[in-house]
Design a protein around this motif. Structure first.
Motif, PDB file in Angstrom:
ATOM      1  N   LYS A 108     -39.447  37.178  -2.358  1.00  0.00           N
ATOM      2  CA  LYS A 108     -39.367  36.782  -3.766  1.00  0.00           C
ATOM      3  C   LYS A 108     -37.959  36.392  -4.207  1.00  0.00           C
ATOM      4  N   TYR A 109     -37.130  36.029  -3.240  1.00  0.00           N
ATOM      5  CA  TYR A 109     -35.749  35.669  -3.541  1.00  0.00           C
ATOM      6  C   TYR A 109     -35.524  34.186  -3.258  1.00  0.00           C
ATOM      7  N   ARG A 131     -28.357  35.492   2.378  1.00  0.00           N
ATOM      8  CA  ARG A 131     -27.246  36.453   2.294  1.00  0.00           C
ATOM      9  C   ARG A 131     -27.682  37.834   2.766  1.00  0.00           C
ATOM     10  N   PHE A 132     -28.877  38.255   2.381  1.00  0.00           N
ATOM     11  CA  PHE A 132     -29.405  39.535   2.869  1.00  0.00           C
ATOM     12  C   PHE A 132     -29.519  39.516   4.393  1.00  0.00           C
ATOM     13  N   ASP A 189     -21.298  44.234   2.627  1.00  0.00           N
ATOM     14  CA  ASP A 189     -22.030  42.988   2.385  1.00  0.00           C
ATOM     15  C   ASP A 189     -23.217  43.237   1.451  1.00  0.00           C
ATOM     16  N   VAL A 190     -23.938  44.310   1.718  1.00  0.00           N
ATOM     17  CA  VAL A 190     -25.140  44.609   0.930  1.00  0.00           C
ATOM     18  C   VAL A 190     -24.753  45.099  -0.461  1.00  0.00           C
ATOM     19  N   THR A 191     -23.722  45.920  -0.531  1.00  0.00           N
ATOM     20  CA  THR A 191     -23.275  46.411  -1.833  1.00  0.00           C
ATOM     21  C   THR A 191     -22.844  45.258  -2.726  1.00  0.00           C
ATOM     22  N   GLY A 228     -31.927  46.457  -0.996  1.00  0.00           N
ATOM     23  CA  GLY A 228     -30.588  46.912  -0.669  1.00  0.00           C
ATOM     24  C   GLY A 228     -30.595  48.051   0.325  1.00  0.00           C
ATOM     25  N   LEU A 229     -31.518  48.997   0.147  1.00  0.00           N
ATOM     26  CA  LEU A 229     -31.581  50.138   1.061  1.00  0.00           C
ATOM     27  C   LEU A 229     -31.969  49.707   2.468  1.00  0.00           C
ATOM     28  N   ILE A 230     -32.906  48.768   2.573  1.00  0.00           N
ATOM     29  CA  ILE A 230     -33.299  48.264   3.897  1.00  0.00           C
ATOM     30  C   ILE A 230     -32.093  47.595   4.571  1.00  0.00           C
TER      31      ILE A 230
END
Length: 288
Positions: free
Chosen positions: A165-166, A173-174, A182-184, A215-217
């Motif tokens: 859904k992005y 980027r993810f 990077d994720v933060t 983010g957690l993944i």
């Protein structure tokens, strides 16, 4: 009492967390990792609810039939310990207890504690990311040094955190992220976009819980990469328990908590053949 293995489950006084503790006790006797008595810490922020949950397990009919907890020769014991992952002091206190009580280390941590708030605005986003992303990672950093070589760190994510859904830019980027930083940065960009009222325009869904779990993944994968780069052997994975009927889903869901517990339990006590840094659902690896 001496223990061969030590495990921790956070957010464990009800729902999926409580079911994870229950299934660990039921399944550990047949686990390939069973080399003696297992101590499971049922960690929860509210003492009365945590102790009530603990009592419910010792009165559980299935656990009694399996003699999982009730006898001197039982394979498992469960203890309550206070932990509010949004309170740094309780994380530090619990980590210190584990270090002092189990000097040789612990075997696994299942980070299940999380929140799902109704509504969507910048305050909901800040609170949700604060718990599900930042506080969970703070717990990871506190507990990971305590996990023995070959142990497990399991973060309970969600299929809501998958990247369908992005926008292509955000998704890429993810997928390209390799470090926790990077994720933060992605989480910070999402919070800023929501604050400006432009999250959809900038390629984000208007969904605090979903983004927190994405983010957690991603951060779990980054932790696994960092562990490998330093030569560590802790297996670090994230998973989705499925759509489980709990308070968090407000009565929705198609799985029971015991069914939802299966993948987290597998990642903690099954033979993973060295697999790390992956996202799992229904006891199988899934692409993010």
């Amino acid at each position: 009492m001496s223990y061969s293995r030590i495990g921790v489950v956070t957010g464990a006084n009800k729902g999926i967390g409580l079911a994870i503790v229950r299934q660990l006790a039921l399944q550990y006797p047949e686990s390939p990792l069973n080399n003696g008595r297992l101590l499971i810490y049922l960690a929860a922020r509210d003492q009365s609810r945590g102790e009530s949950a603990l009592q419910s397990l010792y009165e559980d009919i299935d656990l009694k039939k399996a003699k999982a907890l009730q006898t001197d020769g039982a394979f498992s014991e469960i203890k309550y310990h206070a932990l509010d992952i949004t309170d740094t002091r309780t994380i530090e206190s619990f980590a210190q207890h584990l270090k002092q009580a189990h000097g040789e280390g612990i075997d696994f941590v299942i980070n299940n504690a999380a929140i799902a708030m109704q509504g969507f605005d910048s305050n909901v986003v800040k609170t949700t990311l604060g718990c599900n992303y930042y506080s969970t990672l703070e717990a990871c950093h506190a507990f990971l040094p305590l996990i023995k070589s070959g142990g497990r760190l399991v973060n309970v994510g969600s299929t809501a955190g998958k990247l369908s859904k992005y926008s292509d830019e955000i998704r890429n980027r993810f997928l390209a992220s390799r470090t926790e930083s990077d994720v933060t940065q992605l989480m910070e960009d999402f919070a800023s976009a929501v604050e400006a009222g432009k999250e959809k325009e900038m390629g984000w869904p208007s969904a605090a819980y979903a983004v927190s779990k994405a983010g957690l993944i991603g951060a779990t994968r980054a932790l696994a990469l960092a562990e490998q780069e330093k030569g560590g052997t802790v297996l670090i994975n994230s998973c989705c328990p499925g759509y489980v009927k709990t308070d968090m889903t407000r009565g929705g869901g198609v799985k029971t908590p015991d069914q939802g517990a299966q993948t987290p339990v597998m990642l903690a006590i099954a033979d993973l053949k060295g697999q790390t840094g992956m996202f799992w659902r229904s006891e199988k690896h899934e692409e993010w």
